[in-house]
Design a protein around this motif. Structure first.
Motif, short mmCIF file in Angstrom:
data_model
loop_
_atom_site.label_atom_id
_atom_site.label_comp_id
_atom_site.label_asym_id
_atom_site.label_seq_id
_atom_site.Cartn_x
_atom_site.Cartn_y
_atom_site.Cartn_z
N ARG A 1 0.86 -1.04 -0.20
CA ARG A 1 -0.36 0.06 -0.33
C ARG A 1 0.91 1.02 0.06
NH1 ARG A 1 -3.99 -0.08 4.75
NH2 ARG A 1 -3.20 2.27 5.34
N THR A 2 1.68 1.75 0.76
CA THR A 2 2.92 2.22 0.98
C THR A 2 3.48 2.67 -0.25
OG1 THR A 2 3.44 1.92 2.77
CG2 THR A 2 4.82 3.68 2.43
N LEU A 3 4.13 1.66 -1.27
CA LEU A 3 4.67 1.40 -2.45
C LEU A 3 3.38 1.84 -3.55
CD1 LEU A 3 6.98 1.19 -3.80
CD2 LEU A 3 6.46 -1.42 -4.40
N ASP A 4 2.36 1.94 -3.74
CA ASP A 4 1.09 2.31 -4.51
C ASP A 4 0.88 3.85 -4.00
OD1 ASP A 4 0.84 -0.59 -5.36
OD2 ASP A 4 -0.78 -1.04 -4.32
N LEU A 5 1.20 4.21 -3.30
CA LEU A 5 0.66 5.32 -2.96
C LEU A 5 1.95 6.64 -3.00
CD1 LEU A 5 -0.92 7.58 -0.91
CD2 LEU A 5 0.79 7.46 1.29
N VAL A 6 2.82 5.84 -2.79
CA VAL A 6 4.61 6.28 -2.94
C VAL A 6 4.31 6.88 -4.90
CG1 VAL A 6 7.28 6.86 -2.86
CG2 VAL A 6 5.73 6.13 -0.96
N ASN A 7 4.46 5.76 -5.22
CA ASN A 7 3.82 6.04 -6.68
C ASN A 7 2.69 6.54 -7.53
OD1 ASN A 7 7.01 4.71 -7.13
ND2 ASN A 7 5.95 2.21 -7.03
N SER A 8 2.09 6.68 -6.99
CA SER A 8 0.56 7.31 -7.57
C SER A 8 1.25 9.13 -7.96
CB SER A 8 -0.13 7.05 -6.38
OG SER A 8 0.17 8.65 -5.28
N SER A 9 0.26 9.19 -9.18
CA SER A 9 0.16 10.32 -9.41
C SER A 9 0.77 11.62 -9.05
CB SER A 9 -0.62 10.65 -10.75
OG SER A 9 -1.26 11.35 -9.63
N ASN A 10 -0.32 11.98 -7.66
CA ASN A 10 0.32 12.97 -6.65
C ASN A 10 2.02 12.47 -6.37
OD1 ASN A 10 -2.00 13.23 -6.56
ND2 ASN A 10 -2.83 12.83 -5.48
N PHE A 11 2.23 11.44 -5.44
CA PHE A 11 3.45 11.63 -4.91
C PHE A 11 4.92 11.49 -5.92
CE2 PHE A 11 0.17 11.11 -2.03
CZ PHE A 11 0.31 12.19 -1.56
N VAL A 12 4.95 10.52 -6.94
CA VAL A 12 5.72 10.49 -7.70
C VAL A 12 6.72 11.22 -8.69
CG1 VAL A 12 5.42 10.80 -10.08
CG2 VAL A 12 6.01 8.51 -9.57
N ASP A 13 7.25 11.58 -8.16
CA ASP A 13 7.91 12.86 -7.90
C ASP A 13 8.38 13.82 -6.91
OD1 ASP A 13 7.87 13.09 -11.05
OD2 ASP A 13 6.24 14.98 -11.19
N LEU A 14 8.05 12.89 -5.75
CA LEU A 14 8.23 14.06 -4.30
C LEU A 14 8.93 12.77 -4.02
CD1 LEU A 14 5.06 15.40 -3.92
CD2 LEU A 14 6.81 16.06 -4.78
N PRO A 15 10.80 13.00 -3.37
CA PRO A 15 11.00 12.78 -2.04
C PRO A 15 10.36 12.39 -0.88
CG PRO A 15 12.08 14.16 -2.16
CD PRO A 15 10.62 15.00 -3.04
N PRO A 16 11.14 11.01 -0.94
CA PRO A 16 9.96 10.53 1.02
C PRO A 16 9.81 11.56 1.92
CG PRO A 16 11.85 8.87 -0.27
CD PRO A 16 11.89 10.06 -0.57
N ILE A 17 11.19 12.63 1.85
CA ILE A 17 10.68 14.02 3.13
C ILE A 17 9.16 14.44 2.67
CG2 ILE A 17 12.07 15.03 2.53
CD1 ILE A 17 12.68 15.78 5.21
N GLN A 18 9.16 14.82 1.51
CA GLN A 18 8.11 15.81 1.46
C GLN A 18 6.67 15.13 1.48
OE1 GLN A 18 8.79 17.58 -2.38
NE2 GLN A 18 10.36 18.83 -1.12
#
Length: 96
Positions: free
Chosen positions: A13-30
């Protein structure tokens, strides 16, 4: 095994969220900061990095300019990415 370790479902679930269109270009801290602003989070910053590392996705997570390969754009550019001197000279007309 630590009691607070994420199970497989939560990691997916975390990997799917990190790769979603809202977060795909952001580093983990953001990603972590935005999730906190929205009222929750799935994992710590270091856990997000670990999940990305396990899935070979640790890289620059911002949009990078992608240039077409040499020779596919301007016809005056050769296959090696250099300008043809003959074509440049015939395009330049000097007025005396």
């Amino acid at each position: 095994m630590p009691a607070n370790k994420l199970n497989r479902v939560d990691r997916a679930r975390t990997l799917d969220l990190v790769n979603s269109s809202n977060f795909v270009d952001l580093p983990p801290i953001q990603i972590y900061a935005q999730l906190l602003d929205q009222g929750g989070h799935l994992a710590s910053i270091s856990t997000i990095y670990r999940i990305l590392t396990e899935n070979k996705q640790v890289k620059e997570r911002r949009r990078l300019a992608r240039h077409p390969p040499p020779g596919t754009g301007d016809p005056r550019i050769g296959r090696d990415g250099t300008w043809s001197r003959a074509q440049l000279l015939c395009r330049c007309r000097h007025k005396s």
